[in-house]
Motif scaffolding. Structure first.
Motif, PDB file in Angstrom:
ATOM      1  N   ARG A  69       0.815  -1.214   0.000  1.00  0.00           N
ATOM      2  CA  ARG A  69       0.000   0.000   0.000  1.00  0.00           C
ATOM      3  C   ARG A  69       0.850   1.265   0.000  1.00  0.00           C
ATOM      4  N   THR A 100      -5.945   7.389   2.960  1.00  0.00           N
ATOM      5  CA  THR A 100      -7.152   7.521   3.764  1.00  0.00           C
ATOM      6  C   THR A 100      -6.782   7.561   5.245  1.00  0.00           C
ATOM      7  N   ALA A 101      -7.729   8.032   6.058  1.00  0.00           N
ATOM      8  CA  ALA A 101      -7.489   8.089   7.503  1.00  0.00           C
ATOM      9  C   ALA A 101      -7.250   6.695   8.068  1.00  0.00           C
ATOM     10  N   GLN A 102      -7.992   5.712   7.546  1.00  0.00           N
ATOM     11  CA  GLN A 102      -7.822   4.340   8.020  1.00  0.00           C
ATOM     12  C   GLN A 102      -6.436   3.805   7.671  1.00  0.00           C
ATOM     13  N   MET A 103      -5.988   4.127   6.462  1.00  0.00           N
ATOM     14  CA  MET A 103      -4.667   3.676   6.033  1.00  0.00           C
ATOM     15  C   MET A 103      -3.567   4.323   6.870  1.00  0.00           C
ATOM     16  N   SER A 157      -3.635   5.364   9.848  1.00  0.00           N
ATOM     17  CA  SER A 157      -3.608   4.878  11.230  1.00  0.00           C
ATOM     18  C   SER A 157      -3.233   3.399  11.335  1.00  0.00           C
ATOM     19  N   ASP A 158      -3.090   2.748  10.191  1.00  0.00           N
ATOM     20  CA  ASP A 158      -2.746   1.317  10.187  1.00  0.00           C
ATOM     21  C   ASP A 158      -1.275   1.143  10.573  1.00  0.00           C
TER      22      ASP A 158
END
Length: 280
Positions: A122, A134-137, A139-140
């Protein structure tokens, strides 16, 4: 060829000389950088091979900017023809520069490959394909680890290739030796290199903050297609150009300077000689 050790404060001098050189020919140097940037972007639009070709040619682009800066401090106007300097100095020089580019491409792709093992690729998609974060990415943890791994591994790669194009071009050093001497020069002059790095980081942060504040006060916005965003991008490209104009002064202070730069833009801080770095 001798390796020179310079004081840490020389890092400020490199920044100053680079800015001064840019001010002599701002339009010509900025245009040269912009043409290089656009050419690289066009190459990367070609699937797979285009991205590899752009990596292979990156040391040649760095060399072109070094030569262009040399032209500028001698009072000449750099032209886009300097982008072909790698191809105009004989077959051996071309082979050495292309080999240097191949080694850089292998190193860079190796770093991207290692980061892909951490997060499934990614970060590579974000970095090379421009995929939005993205915000989710963000924070991963796996994405963060891949990003930091690539960042940390990129540092030694940059040190290996920082002086290598100049060593190949002006001193005729073979690529592998040029990489070794480049790393040695950066390590032995770590203080000056750190001052140089943090000075530009400070300039970049302050410049971005200033433009952002002015854009917000004037209602220019900071969206993807806003005037404020365009100002930030323009300022970033101008700063990148000035950083590249500094490279030739760093090279000149760390090694025996090329004949064409012996009498230009005098050193503010004379370097001290170190043991000979290696044969020419």
């Amino acid at each position: 060829m001798k390796l020179h050790i310079v004081p840490a404060k020389t890092g400020f001098t490199w920044v100053k000389l680079g800015v001064q050189a840019f001010r002599r020919q701002p339009m010509a140097l900025a245009a040269l950088f912009f043409i290089s940037y656009v050419a690289m972007k066009l190459l990367t639009s070609v699937p797979v091979l285009g991205s590899i070709a752009s990596l292979v040619l990156l040391p040649s682009v760095t060399l072109a900017m070094m030569v262009a800066t040399g032209e500028s401090i001698q009072g000449h106007r750099p032209t886009p023809a300097l982008l072909l300097v790698t191809f105009r100095k004989g077959r051996q020089h071309l082979r050495h520069m292309l080999l240097l580019g191949v080694l850089y491409a292998l190193g860079f792709l190796g770093i991207m490959g290692l980061s892909a093992l951490v997060d499934g690729g990614r970060f590579v998609q974000v970095y090379m394909d421009g995929m939005p974060v993205t915000a989710q990415m963000a924070s991963d943890p796996s994405f963060q680890k891949a990003m930091w791994l690539a960042t940390l591994l990129s540092l030694p790669l940059s040190l290996l290739f920082w002086h290598a194009p100049g060593l190949v071009h002006w001193h005729g050093i073979p690529p592998i030796k040029a990489l070794f001497f480049s790393m040695m020069a950066c390590v032995r002059n770590a203080g000056a290199c750190l001052v140089f790095l943090f000075t530009w980081l400070g300039i970049g942060v302050l410049g971005a903050l200033l433009i952002s504040i002015i854009s917000l006060l004037l209602g220019l916005g900071l969206g993807d297609e806003s005037i404020g965003s365009m100002l930030l991008i323009s300022a970033g490209m101008m700063m990148a150009t000035m950083i590249l104009t500094c490279v030739v002064f760093i090279f000149r202070d760390c090694f025996e300077p090329p004949e064409s730069l012996l009498h230009e833009a005098p050193h503010d801080t004379p370097p001290s000689d170190a043991p000979t770095a290696g044969p020419n």
